[in-house]
Write an enzyme that holds these catalytic residues in place. Structure first.
Site, PDB file in Angstrom:
ATOM      1  N   GLU A   7      68.140  -1.951  86.518  1.00 24.32           N
ATOM      2  CA  GLU A   7      67.249  -1.761  84.740  1.00 24.32           C
ATOM      3  C   GLU A   7      68.348  -0.972  84.375  1.00 24.32           C
ATOM      4  O   GLU A   7      68.985   0.265  85.133  1.00 24.32           O
ATOM      5  CB  GLU A   7      66.194  -1.963  84.987  1.00 24.32           C
ATOM      6  CG  GLU A   7      65.699  -3.496  84.647  1.00 24.32           C
ATOM      7  CD  GLU A   7      66.184  -3.932  83.152  1.00 24.32           C
ATOM      8  OE1 GLU A   7      66.515  -3.019  82.813  1.00 24.32           O
ATOM      9  OE2 GLU A   7      65.358  -5.343  83.415  1.00 24.32           O
ATOM     10  N   ASP A   8      68.064  -1.288  83.421  1.00 20.90           N
ATOM     11  CA  ASP A   8      68.277  -0.349  81.968  1.00 20.90           C
ATOM     12  C   ASP A   8      66.973   1.586  81.883  1.00 20.90           C
ATOM     13  O   ASP A   8      67.305   2.034  81.580  1.00 20.90           O
ATOM     14  CB  ASP A   8      69.042  -0.579  80.406  1.00 20.90           C
ATOM     15  CG  ASP A   8      68.161  -1.489  79.508  1.00 20.90           C
ATOM     16  OD1 ASP A   8      67.310  -1.818  80.362  1.00 20.90           O
ATOM     17  OD2 ASP A   8      68.459  -1.703  78.761  1.00 20.90           O
ATOM     18  N   ASP A  16      60.157  -0.110  79.669  1.00 21.17           N
ATOM     19  CA  ASP A  16      59.809   0.558  78.953  1.00 21.17           C
ATOM     20  C   ASP A  16      57.801  -0.602  79.121  1.00 21.17           C
ATOM     21  O   ASP A  16      56.974   0.305  79.803  1.00 21.17           O
ATOM     22  CB  ASP A  16      60.148  -0.357  77.477  1.00 21.17           C
ATOM     23  CG  ASP A  16      59.083  -0.535  76.207  1.00 21.17           C
ATOM     24  OD1 ASP A  16      58.337   0.769  75.665  1.00 21.17           O
ATOM     25  OD2 ASP A  16      58.672  -1.280  75.648  1.00 21.17           O
ATOM     26  N   PHE A  64      62.463   5.288  70.956  1.00 23.57           N
ATOM     27  CA  PHE A  64      63.261   4.046  70.712  1.00 23.57           C
ATOM     28  C   PHE A  64      64.273   4.477  71.212  1.00 23.57           C
ATOM     29  O   PHE A  64      64.873   5.505  70.123  1.00 23.57           O
ATOM     30  CB  PHE A  64      63.178   3.196  69.469  1.00 23.57           C
ATOM     31  CG  PHE A  64      64.439   1.523  69.974  1.00 23.57           C
ATOM     32  CD1 PHE A  64      63.371   0.370  70.195  1.00 23.57           C
ATOM     33  CD2 PHE A  64      65.485   1.592  69.312  1.00 23.57           C
ATOM     34  CE1 PHE A  64      64.578  -0.831  71.084  1.00 23.57           C
ATOM     35  CE2 PHE A  64      66.225   0.335  69.791  1.00 23.57           C
ATOM     36  CZ  PHE A  64      65.865  -0.219  69.732  1.00 23.57           C
ATOM     37  N   ARG A  67      75.567  -0.949  72.486  1.00 25.24           N
ATOM     38  CA  ARG A  67      75.496  -0.664  73.218  1.00 25.24           C
ATOM     39  C   ARG A  67      76.868   0.052  73.966  1.00 25.24           C
ATOM     40  O   ARG A  67      76.569   0.811  75.064  1.00 25.24           O
ATOM     41  CB  ARG A  67      75.572  -2.238  74.192  1.00 25.24           C
ATOM     42  CG  ARG A  67      74.500  -3.056  73.982  1.00 25.24           C
ATOM     43  CD  ARG A  67      74.213  -4.143  74.932  1.00 25.24           C
ATOM     44  NE  ARG A  67      73.940  -5.133  74.358  1.00 25.24           N
ATOM     45  CZ  ARG A  67      72.581  -5.694  74.719  1.00 25.24           C
ATOM     46  NH1 ARG A  67      72.445  -4.545  75.400  1.00 25.24           N
ATOM     47  NH2 ARG A  67      71.841  -6.240  74.438  1.00 25.24           N
TER      48      ARG A  67
HETATM   49  P1  IMP Z   1      59.844  -3.728  79.349  1.00 23.75           P
HETATM   50  O1  IMP Z   1      60.079  -5.757  79.218  1.00 23.75           O
HETATM   51  O2  IMP Z   1      58.574  -3.763  78.047  1.00 23.75           O
HETATM   52  O3  IMP Z   1      59.845  -3.128  80.205  1.00 23.75           O
HETATM   53  O4  IMP Z   1      61.496  -4.024  78.691  1.00 23.75           O
HETATM   54  C1  IMP Z   1      61.975  -3.593  79.191  1.00 23.75           C
HETATM   55  C2  IMP Z   1      63.584  -4.015  78.160  1.00 23.75           C
HETATM   56  O5  IMP Z   1      63.091  -3.696  76.821  1.00 23.75           O
HETATM   57  C3  IMP Z   1      65.007  -3.571  78.635  1.00 23.75           C
HETATM   58  O6  IMP Z   1      65.636  -4.410  79.147  1.00 23.75           O
HETATM   59  C4  IMP Z   1      65.282  -3.350  77.386  1.00 23.75           C
HETATM   60  O7  IMP Z   1      65.937  -4.057  77.210  1.00 23.75           O
HETATM   61  C5  IMP Z   1      64.710  -3.612  76.141  1.00 23.75           C
HETATM   62  N1  IMP Z   1      64.532  -1.746  75.978  1.00 23.75           N
HETATM   63  C6  IMP Z   1      63.207  -1.423  76.024  1.00 23.75           C
HETATM   64  N2  IMP Z   1      63.043  -0.104  75.159  1.00 23.75           N
HETATM   65  C7  IMP Z   1      63.981  -0.224  74.830  1.00 23.75           C
HETATM   66  C8  IMP Z   1      64.733   0.808  74.272  1.00 23.75           C
HETATM   67  O8  IMP Z   1      64.084   1.851  73.659  1.00 23.75           O
HETATM   68  N3  IMP Z   1      65.779   0.604  73.271  1.00 23.75           N
HETATM   69  C9  IMP Z   1      66.684  -0.786  73.694  1.00 23.75           C
HETATM   70  N4  IMP Z   1      66.061  -1.532  74.209  1.00 23.75           N
HETATM   71  C10 IMP Z   1      65.335  -0.867  74.982  1.00 23.75           C
HETATM   72 MG    MG Z   2      67.260  -4.464  79.692  1.00 24.50          MG
END
Ligand code: IMP
Ligand code: MG
Length: 186
Positions: free
Chosen positions: A102-103, A106, A155, A168
């Site tokens: 995963e990148d 969050d 962010f 990206r």
């Molecule tokens: P989660 O489901 O809230 O954990 O978010 C995961 C996905 O949201 C990641 O795989 C990202 O694609 C996107 N994301 C979460 N935080 C950021 C950020 O700070 N910048 C850009 N994309 C984010």
């Molecule tokens: Mg992602």
């Protein structure tokens, strides 16, 4: 390194490509020692994780495979809370050692939903490698096994991470400046 601006929002340099590369190599050594002899299957979560997956996978010195899923939960700078599967996984995971790439984690919604799906496919082990982790934003009981960097609940963009599709391709990672420090030029 200079600030960058997308959609009127200003971002400042945060993690350099050199620091990313160093950390990616450290994680690769850790994975190699834990998965030696087992031909792990890496699963890259598109779109954001593709640069991290590309660097990490090429730095793994083991027999290994890679596959891809495409999930989406974000719009603009906020999560929608609902995880859409845009491209699904067709691989047989039975008795495989799986490492999700995963990148960023969050809220944890995306990884939680993916883990639930993949567990049904009877892998022998599933580990999670994430380049970035925002522990203060977490809403689901998930704990990544390999973390590049823990970051504050702000962010960020670059190295795969986007603001509505843009940024990206930045080789380094940038963080959103505080709104009251944002200047008006764009
Ligand atoms: P989660 O489901 O809230 O954990 O978010 C995961 C996905 O949201 C990641 O795989 C990202 O694609 C996107 N994301 C979460 N935080 C950021 C950020 O700070 N910048 C850009 N994309 C984010
Ligand atoms: Mg992602």
């Amino acid at each position: 390194m200079k600030e960058v601006t997308y959609q009127g929002l200003t971002f400042e340099p945060y993690i350099t490509k050199e620091d990313i590369e160093k950390r990616v190599n450290e994680i690769a050594r850790q994975i190699e020692s834990e998965f030696d002899g087992s031909t792990p299957l890496f699963i890259c979560v598109l779109s954001g994780a593709f640069p991290f997956a590309s660097d990490l996978f090429r730095s793994i010195n083991l027999d290994a495979e890679i596959s891809f899923v495409k999930l989406k939960s974000y719009e603009g700078t906020g999560t929608t809370g609902n995880v859409k599967q845009m491209i699904g996984l067709t691989d047989d995971l039975t008795n495989r050692n799986v490492i999700i790439i995963e990148d960023i984690i969050d809220t944890g919604n995306t990884i939680h939903s993916l883990l639930e799906d993949l567990k049904k496919k009877n892998p022998s082990k599933i580990k999670v490698a994430t380049l970035l982790f925002k522990p203060d934003a977490l809403k689901k009981p998930v704990k990544p096994d390999y973390v590049g960097f823990e970051i504050p609940n702000k962010f960020i963009v670059g190295y795969g991470l986007d603001l509505d599709g843009l940024a990206r391709n930045l080789p380094d990672i940038y963080i959103l400046k505080d709104q009251n420090n944002q200047n008006s030029k764009s």
